[in-house]
Design a protein around this motif. Structure first.
Motif, short mmCIF file in Angstrom:
data_model
loop_
_atom_site.label_atom_id
_atom_site.label_comp_id
_atom_site.label_asym_id
_atom_site.label_seq_id
_atom_site.Cartn_x
_atom_site.Cartn_y
_atom_site.Cartn_z
N GLY A 21 0.80 -1.28 0.03
CA GLY A 21 -0.12 0.17 -0.15
C GLY A 21 0.76 1.36 -0.01
O GLY A 21 0.23 2.34 0.13
N ASP A 22 2.12 1.25 0.07
CA ASP A 22 3.08 2.25 0.10
C ASP A 22 3.12 3.01 -1.49
O ASP A 22 2.84 2.32 -2.38
CB ASP A 22 4.38 2.18 0.74
CG ASP A 22 5.09 1.00 0.00
OD1 ASP A 22 4.39 0.18 -0.69
OD2 ASP A 22 6.40 0.77 -0.05
N LEU A 23 3.67 4.22 -1.37
CA LEU A 23 3.79 4.80 -2.70
C LEU A 23 5.40 4.73 -3.20
O LEU A 23 6.25 4.92 -2.52
CB LEU A 23 3.56 6.22 -2.61
CG LEU A 23 2.18 6.82 -2.06
CD1 LEU A 23 2.14 8.06 -2.32
CD2 LEU A 23 0.92 6.01 -2.65
N HIS B 149 -3.21 0.81 -8.63
CA HIS B 149 -3.87 0.86 -7.36
C HIS B 149 -4.12 2.30 -6.90
O HIS B 149 -4.55 2.72 -5.98
CB HIS B 149 -3.39 0.12 -6.21
CG HIS B 149 -3.40 -1.54 -6.50
ND1 HIS B 149 -4.46 -2.18 -5.69
CD2 HIS B 149 -2.47 -2.06 -7.11
CE1 HIS B 149 -4.27 -3.21 -6.43
NE2 HIS B 149 -2.99 -3.54 -6.91
N GLY B 150 -3.45 3.26 -7.83
CA GLY B 150 -3.43 4.71 -7.49
C GLY B 150 -4.50 5.39 -8.30
O GLY B 150 -5.17 6.60 -7.71
N PHE B 151 -4.85 4.91 -9.41
CA PHE B 151 -5.98 5.68 -10.10
C PHE B 151 -7.23 5.56 -9.44
O PHE B 151 -7.64 4.70 -9.01
CB PHE B 151 -6.18 5.20 -11.58
CG PHE B 151 -5.12 5.78 -12.66
CD1 PHE B 151 -5.34 7.22 -13.31
CD2 PHE B 151 -4.16 4.82 -13.13
CE1 PHE B 151 -4.58 7.39 -14.13
CE2 PHE B 151 -3.13 5.54 -13.94
CZ PHE B 151 -3.38 6.72 -14.35
N GLY B 152 -7.86 6.86 -9.12
CA GLY B 152 -9.21 6.86 -8.34
C GLY B 152 -8.89 7.25 -6.92
O GLY B 152 -9.18 8.32 -6.64
N PRO B 153 -8.32 6.57 -6.11
CA PRO B 153 -7.92 6.97 -4.81
C PRO B 153 -6.95 8.40 -4.73
O PRO B 153 -7.13 8.82 -3.79
CB PRO B 153 -7.51 5.78 -4.03
CG PRO B 153 -7.85 4.56 -4.99
CD PRO B 153 -7.77 5.20 -6.27
N LEU B 154 -5.80 8.12 -5.37
CA LEU B 154 -4.90 9.16 -5.47
C LEU B 154 -4.94 10.37 -6.11
O LEU B 154 -5.43 10.27 -7.31
CB LEU B 154 -3.33 8.49 -5.74
CG LEU B 154 -2.83 7.73 -4.53
CD1 LEU B 154 -1.43 7.30 -4.81
CD2 LEU B 154 -2.88 8.36 -3.05
N GLY B 155 -4.54 11.63 -5.76
CA GLY B 155 -4.62 12.72 -6.76
C GLY B 155 -5.73 13.57 -6.48
O GLY B 155 -6.80 12.92 -5.94
N MET C 284 1.65 -0.80 8.11
CA MET C 284 2.75 -0.47 6.97
C MET C 284 2.54 1.09 6.77
O MET C 284 1.41 1.59 7.25
CB MET C 284 2.66 -1.35 5.94
CG MET C 284 2.72 -2.69 6.29
SD MET C 284 3.08 -3.69 4.79
CE MET C 284 4.93 -3.71 4.65
N ASP C 285 3.64 1.82 6.13
CA ASP C 285 3.60 3.24 6.01
C ASP C 285 2.57 3.35 4.80
O ASP C 285 3.19 3.78 3.98
CB ASP C 285 4.98 3.75 5.79
CG ASP C 285 4.99 4.91 5.95
OD1 ASP C 285 3.97 5.68 6.23
OD2 ASP C 285 5.99 5.62 5.57
N SER C 286 1.13 3.16 4.83
CA SER C 286 0.47 3.14 3.64
C SER C 286 -0.49 4.53 3.90
O SER C 286 -1.20 4.34 4.63
CB SER C 286 -0.22 2.04 3.52
OG SER C 286 -1.31 2.14 2.59
N PRO C 287 -0.54 5.22 2.85
CA PRO C 287 -1.51 6.17 2.92
C PRO C 287 -2.80 5.94 2.03
O PRO C 287 -3.62 6.78 1.64
CB PRO C 287 -0.95 7.56 2.43
CG PRO C 287 0.11 6.99 1.49
CD PRO C 287 0.52 5.45 1.88
N THR C 288 -2.98 4.69 1.46
CA THR C 288 -3.91 4.31 0.58
C THR C 288 -4.85 3.38 1.16
O THR C 288 -4.60 2.86 2.37
CB THR C 288 -2.95 3.60 -0.50
OG1 THR C 288 -2.67 2.20 -0.06
CG2 THR C 288 -2.10 4.29 -1.07
N PRO C 289 -5.95 2.84 0.09
CA PRO C 289 -6.77 2.06 0.83
C PRO C 289 -6.34 0.77 1.08
O PRO C 289 -6.97 -0.33 1.85
CB PRO C 289 -7.89 1.70 -0.27
CG PRO C 289 -7.42 2.98 -1.14
CD PRO C 289 -6.23 3.49 -0.99
#
Ligand SMILES: Cc1ncc(COP(=O)(O)O)c(C=O)c1O
Length: 391
Positions: free
Chosen positions: A179-181, A204-210, A312-317
């Motif tokens: 889940g990390d960037l 996994h970034g399109f949609g949740p990120l930005g 973990m160091d994850s800012p994502t879903p």
């Protein structure tokens, strides 16, 4: 010589690595029926809750009524229809790139892009934790293939210094099991130092990120010059199926001419492209989905930290809880299921040995109350779990 499949399967079972497929008997969503039981699911990649959205379903139905069910042929014969074309134009505009090319799956898009760009005499450098489809693509390409340490520009630099021919640096945008960037600004600078191209799979970034759901490149404010090859998948936050590569006019024409996984396969059903056009519209216009998801991520992380769970160091879903031992991870997942929650245990070889984990994923379709219930169940099940070493 014969194939001793029974022994191979028995060994997998003995290592607690045997995989089973839960049978879903309901639409995607937080509340599902799996193997005949109602469960609250925290394991799908439907991050924005679009997979069962009534307007997306309607677009699919209308698309099938208008265009039929099958793609009919490959894109280069007579399988490339108006909905595919419109979706490619919409994805190019969405990513701010001259062109986009549609694929039936992300796996194929990755095989296509890597194998069309590098071959014998060239070099492909990949993050150690890249998705299997990217690693397979690197091996299939015939280029010199090397994996650098996770997210480590210095380790990439050491490999770049030994590279030959054209070099393609390849990374996941959001790492699918952690889940990390990806540290894109540093990786991008390092790739540029040697004139390499950077390819980012932002499944996994399109949609949740930005700010507008444009994924990791939007998050870091990077452009075509920084990331010449950008891959997105449509089966995750878009809620439908397929994938795309976005880039320059020359890149897309190169894929059409040379990418075998593009040329030698039937196009995706045009009705699926109609559904994706609708989900792209919702992804762009319904910003509240992303905002709600971000609130759930913060709520889950705060609650899990309070329980003392290892995050973990994850800012994502994608919010994995690392357990370590495969048998314990399986037992934790089984206990959660008994409590009415479906959370997948991810084990080697999908993740490195000794890092088996529960891969919790959050979706805009979840409510805060559902996240609180999951946290309560995690607390209870952890107490029931045999102490480390006894499993
Ligand atoms: C990072 C990444 N890339 C590519 C894929 C493959 O995409 P698809 O499921 O569309 O084949 C996945 C997962 O499925 C993924 O996690």
């Amino acid at each position: 010589m014969s194939f001793d499949l029974a022994a191979r399967l028995a060994a997998r079972r003995a290592e607690h690595l045997y995989r089973q497929r839960p049978l879903l008997d309901s639409p995607q969503g937080p509340e599902v029926i799996v193997d005949g039981r109602p469960l609250l699911a925290f394991c799908s990649n439907d991050y924005l809750g679009l997979a069962s959205h009534p307007e997306v379903i309607c677009a699919l139905q209308d698309g099938a009524a208008r265009w039929g069910v099958g793609g009919g042929a490959s894109h280069l014969v007579i399988g490339h229809s108006t909905p595919h074309h419109e979706l490619e134009e919409a994805l190019a505009a969405f990513t701010g790139r001259p062109r986009a090319l549609l694929f039936s799956t992300g796996y194929m898009a990755n095989l296509a892009a890597v194998t069309a760009l590098v071959g014998q005499g060239d070099t492909v450098l990949e993050d150690r934790l890249n998705h299997a489809s990217l690693l397979d693509a690197g091996l299939l390409s015939g280029a010199r293939f090397s994996r650098y340490l996770h997210n480590d520009a210095a380790s990439l630099a050491a490999r770049q210094d030994k590279a030959t021919g054209n070099t393609l640096v390849v990374t996941d945008g959001v790492f699918s099991m952690d889940g990390d960037l990806a540290e894109l600004p540093a990786l991008c600078a390092e790739a540029k130092r040697k004139g390499a191209w950077l390819m980012v799979d932002d499944a996994h970034g399109f949609g949740p990120l930005g700010a507008h759901g444009g994924g990791i490149v939007e998050h870091f404010g990077l452009g075509l010059d920084d990331v010449p090859v950008l891959v997105g998948t449509l089966g995750k936050a878009f809620g439908t199926a397929g994938a795309f590569v976005a880039g320059s006019e020359a890149l897309i024409e190169t894929l059409i001419q040379f990418a075998r996984p593009y040329i030698y396969t039937t196009s995706q059903p045009p009705a699926v492209a109609c559904a994706t056009l609708k989900s792209l519209e919702l992804l762009r216009t319904e910003g509240w989905r992303r905002e709600h998801l971000n609130r759930l991520i913060a709520r889950f992380r705060a609650g899990a930290a309070e329980l003392g769970l290892t995050l973990m160091d994850s800012p994502t879903p994608i919010q994995p809880l690392v357990i370590g031992d495969s048998a314990r991870a399986m037992e934790f997942s089984r206990l959660l299921r008994e409590h009415g929650f479906l959370v997948g245990a991810i084990r080697p070889p999908t993740v490195p040995a000794g890092t088996a984990r529960l891969r919790v994923t959050l979706s805009a379709a979840h409510s805060e109350e559902q996240v609180d219930r999951l946290l309560a169940a995690l607390g209870e099940c952890r107490v029931l779990l045999a102490p480390e070493g006894d499993a």
